[in-house]
Structures are given as C-alpha cells and as structure tokens.
Design a protein around this motif. Sequence first.
Motif: not given
Length: 119
Positions: A8-16, A90-98
């Motif tokens: 659930r926490n990971k899903i919330m993090q993913y949505q954020q 920053q966007e590239a890092k965010l996409k990588e994290g997603i």
Amino acid sequence: MEMQDEVRNKIMQYQQMQESLQYFMIQEQQLKVKISESEEALKKIENYNEGKIYAIVGRIMVEAKKDETIAKLKEDKEIAEVRLKSMERQEAKLKEGITKLGTELQTFLQQAQPAQAGN
C-alpha cells in the motif's frame, strides 16, 4: 498484514511519483514555450530599426532601449534553458524511480497471487 502495508505504501509512493512527473512535464512545456517566445522576440528586435521599442512591465507598456531589451531577453532565455536542463535531469531520475518502483510492485503482486490462491 505487514506485506499489505508495504505494498500500500509503495502504491501511494508510485502515485505520488506519477503526479510529480506530470508536474515536471507541465513545467518543462512552459519553459519550452518561454524559450521559444524569447527566441522569436530576439529575432524581431535584432532586425528592427524603424523606431522605438516598447516592453511590457507588469500591466503597462513602457519605452525601452533596444540593447537593454536584447540583453534582458537573452538573459531570460539562458535562465530558462538552464532550468529546463535541470528539470530534464530530475525528470529522468523520476522516470527511473517510477520504473524501479513499478517493477517492485509487480514482484509484490505476483508473489501475493500464489499466496491468495493457496488460501
């Protein structure tokens, strides 16, 4: 139960992270528009020799010096370009994290399915 909370926490993090990515994409588009507008204005002003130049300051239009206006437009354009490059990183890092988080979620969900089938 602990695994469900973690998922659930990971899903919330993913949505954020997805929401942040959308914000970055909007900001990126706005910067691209600003750069394009600055380039267009520079072309017009540099080739303009027919009279006075005016600039909009707040809600009024005032007479401006051509060389100062060109310098200001170039400065604004450079600042926007630097911000755009920073946002792209920053966007590239965010996409990588997603992507990483999405893979983790898929793994969790795949592991949870056999456990639920066994119950």
